[in-house]
Design an enzyme around this catalytic site. Structure first.
Site, PDB file in Angstrom:
ATOM      1  N   ARG A 127       0.818  -1.234   0.000  1.00 18.25           N
ATOM      2  CA  ARG A 127       0.000   0.000   0.000  1.00 18.25           C
ATOM      3  C   ARG A 127       0.845   1.274   0.000  1.00 18.25           C
ATOM      4  O   ARG A 127       0.400   2.325   0.438  1.00 18.25           O
ATOM      5  CB  ARG A 127      -0.976   0.014   1.172  1.00 18.25           C
ATOM      6  N   LYS A 149       3.395  11.824 -10.608  1.00 17.70           N
ATOM      7  CA  LYS A 149       2.490  11.036 -11.469  1.00 17.70           C
ATOM      8  C   LYS A 149       3.197   9.726 -11.809  1.00 17.70           C
ATOM      9  O   LYS A 149       4.331   9.740 -12.314  1.00 17.70           O
ATOM     10  CB  LYS A 149       2.164  11.789 -12.758  1.00 17.70           C
ATOM     11  N   GLU A 191      10.285  19.902 -23.887  1.00 14.28           N
ATOM     12  CA  GLU A 191       9.641  20.192 -22.593  1.00 14.28           C
ATOM     13  C   GLU A 191      10.337  21.380 -21.912  1.00 14.28           C
ATOM     14  O   GLU A 191       9.692  22.174 -21.221  1.00 14.28           O
ATOM     15  CB  GLU A 191       9.671  18.955 -21.676  1.00 14.28           C
ATOM     16  N   LYS A 235       8.613  23.267 -12.908  1.00 11.73           N
ATOM     17  CA  LYS A 235       7.679  22.156 -12.655  1.00 11.73           C
ATOM     18  C   LYS A 235       7.306  22.122 -11.171  1.00 11.73           C
ATOM     19  O   LYS A 235       6.129  21.947 -10.810  1.00 11.73           O
ATOM     20  CB  LYS A 235       8.304  20.831 -13.090  1.00 11.73           C
ATOM     21  N   GLU A 245      -3.712  18.131  -9.894  1.00 19.66           N
ATOM     22  CA  GLU A 245      -4.272  18.617 -11.161  1.00 19.66           C
ATOM     23  C   GLU A 245      -5.755  18.964 -11.069  1.00 19.66           C
ATOM     24  O   GLU A 245      -6.576  18.484 -11.855  1.00 19.66           O
ATOM     25  CB  GLU A 245      -4.003  17.620 -12.302  1.00 19.66           C
ATOM     26  N   ARG A 249      -2.298  22.843 -12.854  1.00 16.69           N
ATOM     27  CA  ARG A 249      -1.301  21.886 -13.352  1.00 16.69           C
ATOM     28  C   ARG A 249      -1.501  21.558 -14.831  1.00 16.69           C
ATOM     29  O   ARG A 249      -0.566  21.161 -15.520  1.00 16.69           O
ATOM     30  CB  ARG A 249      -1.321  20.606 -12.494  1.00 16.69           C
ATOM     31  N   ASN A 253       0.394  20.876 -19.808  1.00 17.23           N
ATOM     32  CA  ASN A 253      -0.007  20.201 -21.051  1.00 17.23           C
ATOM     33  C   ASN A 253       0.083  21.127 -22.260  1.00 17.23           C
ATOM     34  O   ASN A 253      -0.457  20.808 -23.320  1.00 17.23           O
ATOM     35  CB  ASN A 253      -1.434  19.652 -20.922  1.00 17.23           C
ATOM     36  N   HIS A 256       0.467  19.830 -25.749  1.00 16.61           N
ATOM     37  CA  HIS A 256       0.178  18.399 -25.693  1.00 16.61           C
ATOM     38  C   HIS A 256      -1.145  18.023 -26.371  1.00 16.61           C
ATOM     39  O   HIS A 256      -1.315  16.881 -26.765  1.00 16.61           O
ATOM     40  CB  HIS A 256       0.166  17.914 -24.241  1.00 16.61           C
ATOM     41  N   HIS A 260      -0.866  15.263 -28.892  1.00 13.35           N
ATOM     42  CA  HIS A 260      -1.537  13.969 -28.713  1.00 13.35           C
ATOM     43  C   HIS A 260      -2.176  13.515 -30.027  1.00 13.35           C
ATOM     44  O   HIS A 260      -2.149  12.332 -30.375  1.00 13.35           O
ATOM     45  CB  HIS A 260      -2.578  14.106 -27.598  1.00 13.35           C
ATOM     46  N   HIS A 273       7.491  11.406 -27.981  1.00 12.42           N
ATOM     47  CA  HIS A 273       6.534  12.292 -27.311  1.00 12.42           C
ATOM     48  C   HIS A 273       6.962  13.766 -27.428  1.00 12.42           C
ATOM     49  O   HIS A 273       6.163  14.632 -27.798  1.00 12.42           O
ATOM     50  CB  HIS A 273       6.417  11.856 -25.845  1.00 12.42           C
TER      51      HIS A 273
HETATM   52  P1  NAD Z   1      12.169   6.411 -22.113  1.00 13.89           P
HETATM   53  O1  NAD Z   1      12.018   6.144 -20.692  1.00 13.89           O
HETATM   54  O2  NAD Z   1      11.481   5.510 -23.070  1.00 13.89           O
HETATM   55  O3  NAD Z   1      13.731   6.449 -22.466  1.00 13.89           O
HETATM   56  C1  NAD Z   1      14.138   6.687 -23.796  1.00 13.89           C
HETATM   57  C2  NAD Z   1      15.267   5.771 -24.216  1.00 13.89           C
HETATM   58  O4  NAD Z   1      16.496   6.228 -23.661  1.00 13.89           O
HETATM   59  C3  NAD Z   1      15.139   4.329 -23.741  1.00 13.89           C
HETATM   60  O5  NAD Z   1      15.519   3.489 -24.796  1.00 13.89           O
HETATM   61  C4  NAD Z   1      16.137   4.231 -22.580  1.00 13.89           C
HETATM   62  O6  NAD Z   1      16.626   2.920 -22.423  1.00 13.89           O
HETATM   63  C5  NAD Z   1      17.212   5.176 -23.038  1.00 13.89           C
HETATM   64  N1  NAD Z   1      18.011   5.807 -21.995  1.00 13.89           N
HETATM   65  C6  NAD Z   1      17.548   6.403 -20.866  1.00 13.89           C
HETATM   66  N2  NAD Z   1      18.542   7.045 -20.249  1.00 13.89           N
HETATM   67  C7  NAD Z   1      19.669   6.822 -20.966  1.00 13.89           C
HETATM   68  C8  NAD Z   1      21.015   7.251 -20.829  1.00 13.89           C
HETATM   69  N3  NAD Z   1      21.394   8.104 -19.888  1.00 13.89           N
HETATM   70  N4  NAD Z   1      21.916   6.789 -21.731  1.00 13.89           N
HETATM   71  C9  NAD Z   1      21.516   5.976 -22.748  1.00 13.89           C
HETATM   72  N5  NAD Z   1      20.251   5.588 -22.963  1.00 13.89           N
HETATM   73  C10 NAD Z   1      19.325   6.012 -22.074  1.00 13.89           C
HETATM   74  O7  NAD Z   1      11.700   7.870 -22.524  1.00 13.89           O
HETATM   75  P2  NAD Z   1      11.435   9.206 -21.695  1.00 13.89           P
HETATM   76  O8  NAD Z   1      11.247  10.235 -22.728  1.00 13.89           O
HETATM   77  O9  NAD Z   1      12.421   9.422 -20.620  1.00 13.89           O
HETATM   78  O10 NAD Z   1      10.048   8.909 -20.971  1.00 13.89           O
HETATM   79  C11 NAD Z   1       8.846   8.729 -21.673  1.00 13.89           C
HETATM   80  C12 NAD Z   1       7.814   8.235 -20.700  1.00 13.89           C
HETATM   81  O11 NAD Z   1       7.651   9.174 -19.657  1.00 13.89           O
HETATM   82  C13 NAD Z   1       6.443   8.022 -21.315  1.00 13.89           C
HETATM   83  O12 NAD Z   1       5.975   6.753 -20.939  1.00 13.89           O
HETATM   84  C14 NAD Z   1       5.588   9.118 -20.705  1.00 13.89           C
HETATM   85  O13 NAD Z   1       4.246   8.735 -20.544  1.00 13.89           O
HETATM   86  C15 NAD Z   1       6.273   9.332 -19.389  1.00 13.89           C
HETATM   87  N6  NAD Z   1       6.069  10.668 -18.810  1.00 13.89           N
HETATM   88  C16 NAD Z   1       5.640  10.750 -17.538  1.00 13.89           C
HETATM   89  C17 NAD Z   1       5.454  11.976 -16.951  1.00 13.89           C
HETATM   90  C18 NAD Z   1       5.029  12.072 -15.516  1.00 13.89           C
HETATM   91  O14 NAD Z   1       4.695  13.168 -15.065  1.00 13.89           O
HETATM   92  N7  NAD Z   1       5.078  10.996 -14.780  1.00 13.89           N
HETATM   93  C19 NAD Z   1       5.703  13.160 -17.674  1.00 13.89           C
HETATM   94  C20 NAD Z   1       6.150  13.040 -18.978  1.00 13.89           C
HETATM   95  C21 NAD Z   1       6.329  11.791 -19.549  1.00 13.89           C
HETATM   96  N1  GLY Z   2       3.684  15.960 -17.248  1.00 18.01           N
HETATM   97  C1  GLY Z   2       2.544  16.635 -16.790  1.00 18.01           C
HETATM   98  C2  GLY Z   2       2.368  16.632 -15.318  1.00 18.01           C
HETATM   99  O1  GLY Z   2       3.218  16.185 -14.588  1.00 18.01           O
HETATM  100  O2  GLY Z   2       1.352  17.054 -14.845  1.00 18.01           O
END
Ligand code: NAD
Ligand code: GLY
Length: 368
Positions: A127, A149, A191, A235, A245, A249, A253, A256, A260, A273
Site C-alpha cells: 500500500r 504522477k 519540454e 515544474k 491537477e 497543473r 499540457n 500536448h 496527442h 513524445h
Molecule cells: P524512455 O524512458 O522511453 O527512455 C528513452 C530511451 O532512452 C530508452 O531506450 C532508454 O533505455 C534510453 N536511456 C535512458 N537514459 C539513458 C542514458 N542516460 N543513456 C543511454 N540511454 C538512455 O523515454 P522518456 O522520454 O524518458 O520517458 C517517456 C515516458 O515518460 C512516457 O511513458 C511518458 O508517458 C512518461 N512521462 C511521464 C510523466 C510524468 O509526469 N510521470 C511526464 C512526462 C512523460
Molecule cells: N507531465 C505533466 C504533469 O506532470 O502534470
C-alpha cells in the site's frame, strides 16, 4: 565529475522533497539518501533497464552500499510497449524476493518509462513504500521524475492506470545525458522550451542565446545545469500549487493537445513524445496568433527555438475529420468544448475553454 550542487525544493505540505542536480552525481547517491532522512540498513530495490543499468547500475549500487544501504538491482525491459501491469508485476515479484518491507525503498534509475512504472510499483507495494527517482533522460529530469504522477498504459490509452506517489528525492546527474541518444535529448528539449513559454521568460531568452541546444556534448556544463535547474523549478512551482491537477497543473499540457493528435494519428512510435509536443506547440502558437492572444513575433520566436533544438515544426498530413474526432476524444474536453493552453506572451499562458470547432479547422487548414 563533481560540480556545484543545486537543490530545488518541491515544497509540498504533506511531504516536501528536493530535486538535487550535479554535485557528486550518481556517486553521491547514498549520501543524498541519508540527507533526505533515510536510514542506513534500509533495503533498496533499484529498478533499471539494460541501456542504463549497463553504464550506471554499479555506480549507484556501490554508493548505496558504501552508505550502509542494502541494494538489489532489477533489470527490466522498458520500451513504451512494456509499460504495462505485467512489468509492474515483475517489479512486485522482485520486491517480494528481496523482502521489501514498509520501510524499504524502490529506486527508479532510467527514463520516464522506468520512472513511471517503478513509481507505480512503489505506490502499490504494501500500500505504498517510498520511491526515489534518478532520471537519466532529459525528459525525465525536467518532467516525468518530478511531481508524483506514476502509472502504466492500458489498451484503451496511455497512462490510464496510475497513482499520485511523490518521490522522497529526485537525483539528477547531468553527466548521464552524455550517453543518451541525441534524438532523445532533443525530444526532452521540447519540454524545456515549454517551461520557457508557460512561465519563465528568462529561461526562454537563455535558450535563445545558447548557440547549440541539440546535443549535451556541445553545451557548457554550467549552462546545462542552469537549464535543468530552471526547468525543475518551473515544474516544482506548478506541482506545489496544484499537486493533484485540480486546475493550474493543466498548463503543463501546453502543446500536448495537438501533440496527442499527432502521436495518435501518425501512430505511436513515429514521433517521440517530445517531438509531437514540439509540433503541437507550433500549432497552438498559430491558434493563439489567430485568436490574437499573442503576437506573430512571439510565435515566430517559439518556432525558431524549436527548430534550433533540432525538433520538427511542420504539421503532418492528417485527415481533418480524424483530427477533430481525436481532439474531441481527448482528456482535455470539458462539457463538449475543447480546452487548450493558449500563450498570451512568452512566459505566460492561460487555459481557454471557448475554442470552437471552426476556429480549429481554420487554424489546421493554414498549417497543412
Ligand atoms: P524512455 O524512458 O522511453 O527512455 C528513452 C530511451 O532512452 C530508452 O531506450 C532508454 O533505455 C534510453 N536511456 C535512458 N537514459 C539513458 C542514458 N542516460 N543513456 C543511454 N540511454 C538512455 O523515454 P522518456 O522520454 O524518458 O520517458 C517517456 C515516458 O515518460 C512516457 O511513458 C511518458 O508517458 C512518461 N512521462 C511521464 C510523466 C510524468 O509526469 N510521470 C511526464 C512526462 C512523460
Ligand atoms: N507531465 C505533466 C504533469 O506532470 O502534470
Amino acid at each position: 565529475m563533481t560540480s556545484d550542487i543545486r537543490r530545488i525544493p518541491v515544497a509540498l505540505e504533506r511531504q516536501p522533497y528536493e530535486v538535487v542536480i550535479g554535485g557528486k552525481g550518481l556517486q553521491g547517491l547514498g549520501e543524498e539518501l541519508l540527507l533526505a532522512g533515510l536510514k542506513p540498513g534500509i533495503k533498496v530495490l533499484i529498478v533499471s533497464n539494460a541501456d542504463v543499468a549497463g553504464p550506471y547500475g554499479e555506480i549507484c549500487f556501490k554508493s548505496l552500499k558504501a552508505n550502509g544501504f542494502k541494494p538489489t538491482l532489477l533489470v527490466i525491459e522498458a520500451g513504451e510497449d512494456q509499460k504495462t501491469p505485467a512489468t509492474v508485476s515483475l517489479i512486485h515479484n522482485a520486491a517480494y524476493e528481496a523482502g521489501l518491507e514498509r520501510g524499504s525503498l524502490m529506486l527508479a534509475l532510467g527514463g520516464g518509462v522506468v520512472g513511471d512504472m517503478t513509481g507505480f510499483a512503489a505506490a502499490t507495494w504494501l500500500r505504498g513504500i517510498p520511491i526515489i527517482q534518478v532520471p537519466t533522460t532529459l525528459l525525465a529530469m525536467v518532467d516525468a521524475a518530478i511531481g508524483g504522477k506514476t502509472g502504466v498504459n492500458h489498451p484503451g490509452g496511455k497512462n490510464l492506470v496510475g497513482a499520485f506517489h511523490q518521490p522522497r528525492l529526485v537525483l539528477i546527474d547531468p553527466e548521464t545525458l552524455k550517453t543518451l541518444p541525441r534524438r532523445e535529448f532533443q525530444a526532452g528539449m521540447a519540454e524545456v522550451i515549454k517551461y520557457g513559454v508557460i512561465g519563465d521568460f528568462e529561461l526562454f531568452e537563455l535558450l535563445e542565446k545558447t548557440s547549440r541546444l541539440d546535443q549535451p556534448q556541445e553545451m557548457d556544463n554550467v549552462l546545462l545545469e542552469t537549464i535543468l535547474e530552471r526547468s525543475a523549478a518551473a515544474k516544482a512551482k506548478v506541482v506545489r500549487a496544484d499537486e493533484h491537477e485540480a486546475g493550474l497543473r493543466a498548463i503543463l499540457n501546453y502543446g500536448h493537445t495537438f501533440g496527442h493528435v499527432v502521436e495518435t494519428l501518425c501512430g505511436y512510435g513515429t514521433w517521440l513524445h517530445g517531438e509531437a509536443v514540439a509540433i503541437g506547440m507550433v500549432a497552438v502558437g498559430e491558434l493563439a496568433v489567430q485568436r490574437q492572444s499573442w503576437s506573430r513575433e512571439a510565435a515566430n520566436r517559439q518556432k525558431a527555438l524549436i527548430k534550433k533544438a533540432g525538433l520538427p515544426t511542420s504539421w503532418p498530413t492528417l485527415n481533418k475529420d480524424a483530427v477533430m474526432r481525436t481532439l474531441q476524444g481527448d482528456k482535455k474536453v470539458k462539457d463538449g468544448k475543447i480546452r487548450f493552453v493558449i500563450p498570451t506572451s512568452i512566459g505566460k499562458v492561460e487555459i481557454q475553454n471557448d475554442i470552437s470547432k471552426s476556429e480549429i479547422e481554420t487554424c489546421l487548414s493554414k498549417l497543412s
